[in-house]
Enzyme design. Structure first.
Site, mmCIF file in Angstrom:
data_model
loop_
_atom_site.group_PDB
_atom_site.id
_atom_site.type_symbol
_atom_site.label_atom_id
_atom_site.label_comp_id
_atom_site.label_asym_id
_atom_site.label_seq_id
_atom_site.Cartn_x
_atom_site.Cartn_y
_atom_site.Cartn_z
ATOM 1 N N GLY A 16 -10.944 4.218 13.204
ATOM 2 C CA GLY A 16 -10.458 4.036 14.579
ATOM 3 C C GLY A 16 -11.098 2.927 15.385
ATOM 4 O O GLY A 16 -11.036 2.949 16.610
ATOM 5 N N ILE A 93 3.467 4.904 4.845
ATOM 6 C CA ILE A 93 4.618 4.013 5.013
ATOM 7 C C ILE A 93 5.712 4.803 5.711
ATOM 8 O O ILE A 93 6.040 5.921 5.298
ATOM 9 C CB ILE A 93 5.118 3.495 3.652
ATOM 10 C CG1 ILE A 93 3.982 2.733 2.947
ATOM 11 C CG2 ILE A 93 6.332 2.579 3.830
ATOM 12 C CD1 ILE A 93 4.287 2.396 1.505
ATOM 13 N N LEU A 94 6.267 4.243 6.760
ATOM 14 C CA LEU A 94 7.302 4.950 7.526
ATOM 15 C C LEU A 94 8.679 4.628 6.945
ATOM 16 O O LEU A 94 8.932 3.502 6.491
ATOM 17 C CB LEU A 94 7.215 4.533 8.995
ATOM 18 C CG LEU A 94 5.894 4.949 9.674
ATOM 19 C CD1 LEU A 94 5.689 4.204 10.981
ATOM 20 C CD2 LEU A 94 5.827 6.465 9.888
ATOM 21 N N HIS A 110 -2.922 -5.725 9.773
ATOM 22 C CA HIS A 110 -3.261 -5.681 8.348
ATOM 23 C C HIS A 110 -4.367 -6.708 8.058
ATOM 24 O O HIS A 110 -4.294 -7.839 8.530
ATOM 25 C CB HIS A 110 -2.011 -5.988 7.523
ATOM 26 C CG HIS A 110 -2.244 -5.868 6.050
ATOM 27 N ND1 HIS A 110 -2.388 -4.653 5.416
ATOM 28 C CD2 HIS A 110 -2.403 -6.821 5.095
ATOM 29 C CE1 HIS A 110 -2.614 -4.867 4.125
ATOM 30 N NE2 HIS A 110 -2.626 -6.168 3.912
HETATM 31 C C1 GAR Z 1 -8.331 -2.128 9.478
HETATM 32 O O1 GAR Z 1 -9.003 -3.120 8.765
HETATM 33 C C2 GAR Z 1 -6.833 -2.326 9.417
HETATM 34 O O2 GAR Z 1 -6.448 -3.679 9.420
HETATM 35 C C3 GAR Z 1 -6.510 -1.692 8.091
HETATM 36 O O3 GAR Z 1 -7.322 -0.538 8.046
HETATM 37 C C4 GAR Z 1 -8.498 -0.768 8.806
HETATM 38 C C5 GAR Z 1 -8.608 0.345 9.810
HETATM 39 O O4 GAR Z 1 -9.818 0.261 10.507
HETATM 40 N N1 GAR Z 1 -5.137 -1.385 7.968
HETATM 41 C C6 GAR Z 1 -4.453 -1.480 6.828
HETATM 42 O O5 GAR Z 1 -4.953 -1.786 5.782
HETATM 43 C C7 GAR Z 1 -2.974 -1.144 6.955
HETATM 44 N N2 GAR Z 1 -2.243 -1.668 5.858
HETATM 45 P P1 GAR Z 1 -10.036 1.069 11.834
HETATM 46 O O6 GAR Z 1 -9.657 2.529 11.530
HETATM 47 O O7 GAR Z 1 -11.489 0.930 12.133
HETATM 48 O O8 GAR Z 1 -9.151 0.478 12.899
#
Ligand code: GAR
Length: 188
Positions: A16, A93-94, A110
């Site tokens: 988060g 995935i939605l 991403h």
């Molecule tokens: C982030 O690096 C985000 O870009 C990635 O997960 C992490 C979540 O971190 N998302 C993906 O890979 C989606 N395909 P966070 O929970 O600390 O925001």
């Protein structure tokens, strides 16, 4: 004159840090969003703490059946009059059906320079391929993994001495800059 902020939900699955950053951003006077709801598909998501701390309504929604899962999310979004959805480390995935109900209203961040390295383990792939650059992308969400129209992208240099931890950290730092900028770009 104060701008009318758009009711926004943030969907998370884990740590988060992007949620925390978006909450901070949403409180700024010139932010176009107000975060009214946080949804997690994981009851142990650390990110839920940021919703609690900031008195933002949160829901944990889980179901093995995708249709039921998405219906529950949809009902919660409608009930809370949500008009804009930010995925922030949401690892599901939605479906086309769901995405079409909120057409051009769902965005995602991403940790790669899409269309390179959709899916998981992006940093590992960058290092393995000895890429000179990495970065992050904010894009509209469609029914295919990490594939919707790109809103904003930011590059960073991969240095010779970068490792998994340093690269993850650097990319996450720019994610926190780029996500608010992308929101401003499409909502203002
Ligand atoms: C982030 O690096 C985000 O870009 C990635 O997960 C992490 C979540 O971190 N998302 C993906 O890979 C989606 N395909 P966070 O929970 O600390 O925001």
């Amino acid at each position: 004159m104060a701008i009318k902020k758009i009711n926004t939900a943030v969907l998370i699955s884990g740590r988060g840090s992007n949620l925390k950053n978006l909450i901070f951003f949403s409180k700024k006077k010139n932010s176009p969003i107000i975060i009214k709801l946080v949804i997690s598909d994981n009851s142990r998501a650390k990110g839920l703490i940021y919703a609690k701390k900031n008195f933002i309504k949160f829901k944990v929604i889980k179901n093995k059946d995708r249709k039921i899962f998405e219906n529950k999310i949809k009902n919660e979004l409608l009930h809370n009059k949500i008009k804009f959805i930010c995925l922030a480390g949401f690892m599901k995935i939605l479906s086309k059906n769901f995405v079409n109900k909120f057409k051009n209203k769902i965005i995602n961040i991403h940790p790669s320079l899409l269309p390179k390295y959709k899916g998981l383990n992006t940093h590992e792939k960058v290092l393995k391929n000895k890429d000179k650059f990495s970065g992050c992308t904010v894009h509209f969400v469609n029914e295919n993994l990490d594939s919707g129209k790109i809103i904003l992208q930011k590059k960073i240099k991969v240095l010779k001495n970068d490792n998994l931890a340093s690269l993850k950290k650097k990319v996450l730092m720019i994610e926190h800059k780029v996500y608010p900028k992308a929101i401003i770009k499409i909502l203002k």
